[in-house]
Motif scaffolding. Structure first.
Motif, PDB file in Angstrom:
ATOM      1  N   GLY A  15      32.479  32.893  38.908  1.00 49.95           N
ATOM      2  CA  GLY A  15      33.729  32.132  38.803  1.00 49.95           C
ATOM      3  C   GLY A  15      34.236  32.005  37.376  1.00 49.95           C
ATOM      4  N   ALA A  74      37.995  33.373  36.556  1.00 47.73           N
ATOM      5  CA  ALA A  74      38.944  32.245  36.459  1.00 47.73           C
ATOM      6  C   ALA A  74      40.283  32.658  35.853  1.00 47.73           C
ATOM      7  CB  ALA A  74      38.321  31.124  35.635  1.00 47.73           C
ATOM      8  N   SER A 131      42.737  30.104  35.239  1.00 45.40           N
ATOM      9  CA  SER A 131      43.307  28.939  34.551  1.00 45.40           C
ATOM     10  C   SER A 131      42.176  28.145  33.906  1.00 45.40           C
ATOM     11  CB  SER A 131      44.052  28.033  35.536  1.00 45.40           C
ATOM     12  OG  SER A 131      43.132  27.408  36.425  1.00 45.40           O
ATOM     13  N   GLU A 162      40.348  25.937  36.469  1.00 48.85           N
ATOM     14  CA  GLU A 162      39.446  26.718  37.308  1.00 48.85           C
ATOM     15  C   GLU A 162      38.181  27.086  36.531  1.00 48.85           C
ATOM     16  OE1 GLU A 162      39.553  30.866  39.956  1.00 48.85           O
ATOM     17  OE2 GLU A 162      41.316  30.255  38.809  1.00 48.85           O
ATOM     18  N   TYR A 175      34.109  25.916  37.311  1.00 46.99           N
ATOM     19  CA  TYR A 175      32.940  26.799  37.446  1.00 46.99           C
ATOM     20  C   TYR A 175      31.893  26.530  36.371  1.00 46.99           C
ATOM     21  CZ  TYR A 175      35.123  29.523  41.155  1.00 46.99           C
ATOM     22  OH  TYR A 175      35.673  29.909  42.353  1.00 46.99           O
TER      23      TYR A 175
END
Length: 466
Positions: free
Chosen positions: A96, A100, A102, A105, A109
């Motif tokens: 993740g 990602a 953004s 985000e 993670y």
């Protein structure tokens, strides 16, 4: 060698202990990988706030939650079960963080990775302490600290090689993805190895006894120690938990309305490990040395030297901890850190200030370098590995999971506080005063160990009192 140790499956004990310490390797790798990705993150998310300090801090909050939840979850799912969940979280975080799109985000993670690090940091030494014979428990648990440092080192090397091959962390690499994304995806390999290896190791026999799975516990103990010793150890475990008529829970940490003394000792050990300022060296090493006048390339080389010194110190501890005990290492380390930190305070306080605000150490530059590396040596000889060894073995069986959880939570909160406050201290009270604070904490840790910490060398886990 005594009779029962001849029948031990020593190779099996070492292999499963090593599997547990892969969690420590991932702890180090996950902490170190961020250092090479800052430029890529800043460019990808168009945000300066995604810088190194914030990302480290957000991950550390995940670590604190993961460590705190680890005790309850380990008493419910098992030590092995929790490590398997941590391995899955490491995989999710590595994938993740790289994919990602953004900053929100990405942070999500990273926090998942923090949960895994927190859980693994607490449960790996607990698992090792519960399967290792008392006479070699310290040596096996100390491998965790080497694994952490080796993980950091591998992250630095991996980042360097990827950036050099691609021509920079923000340049496109395999399949058209930017290099910084691959820096995170490299972690998928050790995370997958951790997950698959965990499937092959046994559950902690002490957890199995607590859950009433006596036959499974006996089978595991027999495989570890041989049939005769297995029956003796099983009897000791059953006797140690016979006084408790319920499943372990967090409220067991208090008795008669007061928190048990052993819990306060655990919290003290965990917090002092961070209050001496070690993660200032790990997280801000390059920033620190540039602030005192070294070039960026020299600063990065100093970090490599620090890693090598750390590993040498841990190897010494592994070879001697089960002979000398835990307390002598802590006392020697605290005294050594106090002296070396005070040396750095003196050097920084007597340095000239350049026009750009950096310190000019002059002739004292070499002294500062030697003192800093000596400080790292004393830390990794003592508080680095020994704190985790003690936390894994000092609590009675009934409260081991919960005690580790509370101490682990305190350790990560202290880590977060030191990490967040160092840049502030650097710009307000200055480098000398900041290191003065760490020196005072190192001195206080000497008194704490002498007054509060009891030796656990050679004792069975069933004999631990709290």
């Amino acid at each position: 060698m005594n009779n029962h140790s001849q029948k031990e499956n020593l190779l099996f004990i070492i292999i499963i202990s090593t599997v547990a310490t892969i969690g420590g390797f991932l702890f180090g790798f996950d902490s170190g990988v961020i250092n090479g990705t800052v430029d890529g993150l800043t460019m990808a998310f168009k945000s300066e706030s995604i810088g190194q300090g914030f990302n480290v801090a957000s991950m550390l909050l995940g670590c604190a939650v993961g460590a705190f939840a680890a005790g309850t979850l380990a008493d419910w799912l098992g030590r092995k079960g929790l490590l398997i969940i941590a391995a899955i979280f490491f995989v999710l975080s590595a994938w993740g963080s790289g994919i990602a799109l953004s900053s929100a985000e990405f942070i999500f993670y990273r926090i998942i990775g923090g949960l895994a690090v927190g859980a693994a940091s607490v449960m790996a030494p607990a698992y090792i302490s519960e399967i290792a014979p008392a006479r070699m428990r310290g040596r096996l648990a100390t491998i965790q600290q080497i694994a952490i440092i080796f993980g950091l080192f591998c992250a630095f090397i991996s980042n360097y090689l990827l950036a050099k091959t691609a021509g920079g962390s923000t340049e496109p690499f395999w399949l058209g993805y930017q290099t910084w994304r691959w820096m995170f995806w490299i972690e998928l390999l050790p995370a997958a190895i951790f997950f698959l290896s965990l499937l092959a190791i046994p559950e902690s026999p002490r957890f199995l006894v607590i859950k009433g799975k006596r036959e499974k516990a006996l089978a595991t103990l027999t495989k570890l120690y041989g049939a005769n010793q297995a029956k003796l150890t099983l009897g000791e475990i059953e006797q140690s938990i016979a006084t408790e008529n319920h499943q372990p829970k967090l409220s067991d940490l208090a008795t008669g309305g007061k928190v048990r003394t052993i819990v306060w000792v655990g919290i003290g050990l965990a917090m002092f490990q961070q209050l001496v300022g070690i993660n200032v060296v790990f997280y801000y090493g390059a920033v620190l040395w540039q602030a005192v006048g070294f070039s960026e390339s020299d600063s990065l080389m100093i970090n490599v030297i620090v890693g090598a010194v750390s590993i040498i110190a841990c190897v010494i501890t592994i070879s001697l901890i089960d002979k000398l005990g835990r307390r002598p290492f802590l006392i020697i380390g605290s005294i050594g850190m106090s002296i070396t930190l005070l040396t750095l305070v003196w050097v920084f306080a007597n340095a000239d200030v350049a026009e750009n605000g950096n310190l000019v150490l002059g002739e004292n530059g070499t002294l500062a370098l030697v003192a800093a590396n000596a400080y790292v040596f004393f830390f990794n000889l003592s508080w680095g590995p020994v704190m985790w060894v003690l936390l894994g073995e000092m609590f009675p069986n009934q409260i081991r999971g919960s005690g580790l959880a509370v101490a682990g939570f305190a350790q990560w909160i202290a880590n977060f506080a030191i990490t967040m406050t160092f840049p502030i201290m650097l710009t307000t009270i200055g480098l000398a005063s900041a290191y003065g604070f760490y020196a005072v904490c190192a001195f206080l840790s000497v008194i704490f160990v002498i007054k509060m910490v009891k030796e656990t060398k050679g004792k069975t886990l069933e004999s631990m009192q709290g």
